[in-house]
Write a protein that holds these residues in place. Structure first.
Motif, PDB file in Angstrom:
ATOM      1  N   ARG A  78       0.597  59.733  26.436  1.00  0.00           N
ATOM      2  CA  ARG A  78      -0.349  60.106  25.386  1.00  0.00           C
ATOM      3  C   ARG A  78      -1.607  59.224  25.451  1.00  0.00           C
ATOM      4  O   ARG A  78      -2.723  59.715  25.283  1.00  0.00           O
ATOM      5  CB  ARG A  78       0.337  59.985  24.018  1.00  0.00           C
ATOM      6  N   GLN A  79      -1.420  57.926  25.672  1.00  0.00           N
ATOM      7  CA  GLN A  79      -2.580  57.039  25.776  1.00  0.00           C
ATOM      8  C   GLN A  79      -3.429  57.366  27.001  1.00  0.00           C
ATOM      9  O   GLN A  79      -4.661  57.323  26.961  1.00  0.00           O
ATOM     10  CB  GLN A  79      -2.102  55.579  25.850  1.00  0.00           C
ATOM     11  N   SER A  86      -5.473  60.389  26.246  1.00  0.00           N
ATOM     12  CA  SER A  86      -6.614  60.057  25.398  1.00  0.00           C
ATOM     13  C   SER A  86      -7.717  59.384  26.199  1.00  0.00           C
ATOM     14  O   SER A  86      -8.907  59.658  26.010  1.00  0.00           O
ATOM     15  CB  SER A  86      -6.142  59.137  24.267  1.00  0.00           C
ATOM     16  N   SER A 139      -4.870  66.764  28.838  1.00  0.00           N
ATOM     17  CA  SER A 139      -3.734  67.032  27.951  1.00  0.00           C
ATOM     18  C   SER A 139      -2.548  66.200  28.415  1.00  0.00           C
ATOM     19  O   SER A 139      -2.471  65.776  29.571  1.00  0.00           O
ATOM     20  CB  SER A 139      -3.363  68.510  27.992  1.00  0.00           C
TER      21      SER A 139
END
Length: 850
Positions: free
Chosen positions: A825-826, A829, A834
């Motif tokens: 997820r990091q 970002s 995605s």
């Protein structure tokens, strides 16, 4: 601790001596030179490959003993012919140190052995020694091979120190040792050894750096003091006069000292003839022969004695007319005037002394002189000096107040123009207020004159990054009727503006033109050597930007020869230029070490931000490219917090530092995008060379979409090596052509761009590896890795080929972020992808990675 002093230099002298001593030549060798110049050391080197060497060191105490200097080998009761045969028997080489001190009998034996060719002989004597007629005949004999040794030049002195310490030496440190020792080898060695022993000379960031000035060891000071004492009190009085007043014409000095004093001082080697003026036009003068003689005498003469002498000098110098074009003389006379309120022309002497002190960056002394100037016609000149010092030390508001007062006085038109130009410069440097600088310039345009106003406007345009406009304006005033008649400071504006503008515009031929024109006006730089340092820094940066690496290296070497030793921050400023040059050569690790050392010194001196700005910039980029992210982040933070109005033109390079930091952290796609965006901003401002520099970085990050724009820039800038080579690199990468990339790398390397060559070879290796051409890939890999390792480079391309992976740039970026501990997820970002796409990239990368 210096364990050994290697034999550096003197190769021609050593070869000449060995040739002369060959049996077929039948000559003997005479080595002469000043004290501690290395006569004995050369004799030892000559004797190193000989056997049966007999060494005699003559001394004055032994002159009363017949053949006392040869007592180990001859019987004083034998006839002279037997003594000669005894000396020659089983002797492979005879060395006589200080032949001038031999007793008469020993001299006769040595002379017969040397002139008759009975044995190879080396004789040494000090240049100013008192030779008897017999010893003079011997050392000037036609069979003598005379070798005169001189002190080391500054560059040779630096090589000796580095060889002895076993590592690089800060340029300012090397310069201080050279100036303190005058390059005399024995004194140089003593100063360096003493600095090591006392802890004043230490290694910081891999660079040897001296705190303060070299200190004379007690044993050397005692030896020099004994030499002064032996010359007598009259000779010492000559030294005291020169210490207080500076270099003086011989007739003036003779009138102030006892009969025979000059002759005694000269015979002892304590003084030498020089010229009063830097241009060599004025009458000969007398100077103290060596800086260490001056230092020892100054330390031993009493304060009361010096005060009495100053009064006598002041009275005598009122009666003579002197040419005040010598730094030492101007400082000496100003010092006398400071203590003598009734000194003729006191205020003008103080102003000239303040100017001389500024030349050496001794700002504290300059302020003392300037503030002692009383009310009257020259007070405005003193305000000018005070304002200038306030500006260069970062006190912009005080400087503006003082310079405005100098302008308001309107005592002399030339002084008013100079004060106005200094106000303009102060707004840009110390106050970071370029709009105010422009306002002051506009208000004063009528009084400055068209050519002077144009020079200042061109400079301001160049600092704002409007390179093409700046070059056009400044070149329009380049004819002799324009530039030749400009005031001195306006000529400095014009030269620096042209250098900045030509670098940003990618016009290296204009750089050559500007520097040649500036250096033709040599007096200007002698009066303001710190401005020549600034010009050198700008010149090196401009040439690096254009890709003229050889020119950048040449400019870095030249400044060491042109500028004398300076006080305070000037020393560290000069030292830092070696780091700027190292960065231009892509010697990243060395650049970071030198620049950090220089910045540390500037910090301790409280130097203003604008003095450090370009050092921060180069150190940040070099650290990012060498993987030293802590240093790169630290330097980038300084760049972000400093106003930097003088260096607004460098904004593209400042922004590019963050692209290199992105790349070093594995964000290669972000790095390339940032580099392209920075290039677009440079294009908008009319900075084509800066645009090339940024696009080239994007190509080095692996961006294959820059070829079209770089090809257009290369067509516009055919004389800009970086543009031409970057276009070839970008086109080869866009075509995925490993052979063309290899040729592009060779072109980079030939131009001195080793970092760019390493990245280009690495990109070629990746393509060759993908094509299954393992042999060619291995060769390209070896070239890339070897070049990178030699310079401390840790770029994305080189690290990738070193790792031997087959990942795409995006996969490599994601894997690096994952290795740094970021979650999917990091990573998503950070990269704008995605989470599912990140997972897919990680899966495929895991399958491909070895």
């Amino acid at each position: 601790m210096v364990n050994s002093w290697p034999w550096v230099g003197r190769r021609p002298e050593l070869a000449a001596a060995r040739r002369a001593l060959a049996p077929s030549r039948g000559r003997f060798v005479v080595i002469t030179g000043g004290e501690a110049v290395g006569k004995t050391r050369l004799a030892r080197e000559i004797a190193a490959d000989r056997t049966a060497v007999r060494w005699s060191s003559a001394c004055s105490a032994g002159r009363g003993l017949p053949t006392g200097a040869l007592a180990r080998w001859v019987d004083p009761t034998d006839p002279p012919s037997d003594q000669v045969r005894a000396l020659a028997r089983d002797t492979g080489l005879l060395v006589v140190d200080d032949v001038d001190l031999l007793d008469d009998a020993s001299l006769a034996v040595v002379a017969e052995a040397a002139i008759g060719g009975l044995v190879p002989v080396i004789l040494t004597y000090t240049r100013y020694a008192a030779l008897s007629p017999e010893s003079a005949d011997l050392v000037t004999h036609p069979r003598a091979e005379r070798i005169a040794l001189h002190d080391f030049e500054q560059t040779e002195s630096g090589r000796v120190i580095e060889a002895a310490l076993g590592g690089p030496v800060d340029a300012g440190t090397a310069a201080r040792f050279w100036h303190a020792s005058n390059g005399t080898p024995g004194y140089l060695r003593a100063l360096v050894q003493h600095a090591c022993d006392t802890g004043a000379l230490t290694e910081r960031f891999g660079i040897w750096t001296l705190d303060g000035d070299p200190e004379i060891p007690a044993v050397v000071a005692e030896r020099i003091g004994a030499r002064i004492a032996q010359a007598g009190p009259a000779a010492a009085e000559v030294l005291d006069c020169l210490l207080e007043a500076g270099d003086l014409p011989g007739d003036v000095l003779a009138g102030m000292t006892a009969d025979g004093a000059l002759a005694a001082a000269s015979a002892a080697g304590l003084i030498r003839a020089v010229r009063v003026s830097d241009d060599g036009l004025a009458a000969p003068a007398v100077s103290i022969a060596h800086p260490m003689i001056a230092a020892v005498r100054r330390a031993s003469s009493g304060i009361a004695h010096r005060r009495r002498l100053r009064a006598l000098l002041a009275a005598r110098l009122r009666e003579v007319q002197l040419d005040h074009r010598n730094l030492s003389l101007e400082l000496g006379l100003a010092s006398l005037a400071l203590d003598q309120p009734g000194f003729t022309g006191r205020d003008r002497l103080l102003v000239r002394g303040a100017d001389a002190a500024v030349r050496g960056l001794d700002f504290a002394l300059a302020i003392r002189f300037a503030r002692a100037v009383g009310p009257g016609p020259v007070r405005s000149a003193a305000l000018l000096t005070e304002g200038y010092i306030a500006s260069v030390t970062g006190s912009g508001d005080l400087a503006d107040e003082l310079l405005a007062r100098a302008c308001a006085a309107r005592t002399e038109p030339a002084l008013t123009r100079t004060a106005t130009l200094l106000r303009v410069l102060n707004q840009v440097t110390a106050r970071a207020a370029p709009d105010e600088a422009q306002r002051i310039l506009d208000d004063a345009a009528g009084t400055l004159g068209a050519a002077t106003a144009a020079a200042a406007r061109g400079f301001l345009l160049a600092t704002r990054g409007r390179a093409v406009e700046a070059c056009a304006l400044l070149r329009s005033h380049s004819a002799p009727t324009g530039a030749g008649n400009l005031p001195e400071l306006a000529r400095t504006f014009r030269t620096m503006g042209l250098v900045i503008g030509a670098g940003d515009a990618g016009l290296p031929h204009l750089l050559d033109e500007a520097i040649r024109a500036g250096d033709a006006d040599g007096d200007r730089w002698r009066r303001a050597p710190h401005q020549r340092i600034s010009l050198a820094c700008l010149d090196i940066h401009a040439r690096h930007l254009c890709g003229d690496i050889a020119g950048a290296v040449r400019a870095g070497a030249q400044i060491v020869e042109l500028v004398p030793d300076l006080a305070g921050p000037g020393r560290h400023w000069l030292s830092g230029l070696a780091g700027v040059t190292a960065f231009a050569e892509a010697a990243m690790t060395r650049a970071v070490a030198i620049l950090r050392t220089a910045l540390d010194g500037l910090d301790r001196c409280g130097a203003p931000d604008y003095v450090r700005y370009l050092f921060w910039l180069d150190c940040a980029e070099a650290a990012a490219q060498s993987g030293d992210l802590a240093t790169a982040d630290e330097m980038a933070a300084h760049l972000g917090s400093a106003p930097g109005a003088l260096f607004a033109y460098a904004r593209p390079r400042v922004d590019l530092v963050h692209a290199w930091l992105d790349a070093a952290r594995g964000l290669t796609a972000d790095a390339a995008a940032r580099a392209r965006g920075t290039a677009a901003h440079a294009r908008e401002r009319g900075q084509p060379a800066a645009e090339v520099y940024c696009l080239q970085a994007a190509v080095r990050f692996g961006d294959d979409g820059c070829a079209e724009r770089l090809t257009a820039l290369a067509a516009d800038l055919p004389q800009c090596p970086r543009a031409v080579l970057a276009a070839a690199h970008a086109s080869a990468l866009a075509a995925a052509d490993p052979e063309s990339l290899t040729r592009a790398a060779a072109g980079y390397l030939a131009a001195g761009m080793a970092g760019e060559a390493a990245d280009t070879d690495a990109q070629a290796a990746l393509l060759l590896r993908t094509a299954g051409r393992s042999g060619a890939a291995l060769s390209a890999t070896q070239r890339a890795v070897a070049a990178a390792q030699a310079r401390g480079l840790t770029s994305v391309a080189v690290e990738t080929v070193r790792a031997g992976d087959r990942l795409t740039p995006r996969q490599r970026e994601i894997m690096r972020l994952a290795a740094a501990g970021l979650s999917n997820r990091q990573i998503a970002s950070a990269t704008g992808l995605s989470v599912r796409t990140v997972e897919g990239h990680r899966y495929r990368a895991a399958q491909l990675s070895p």
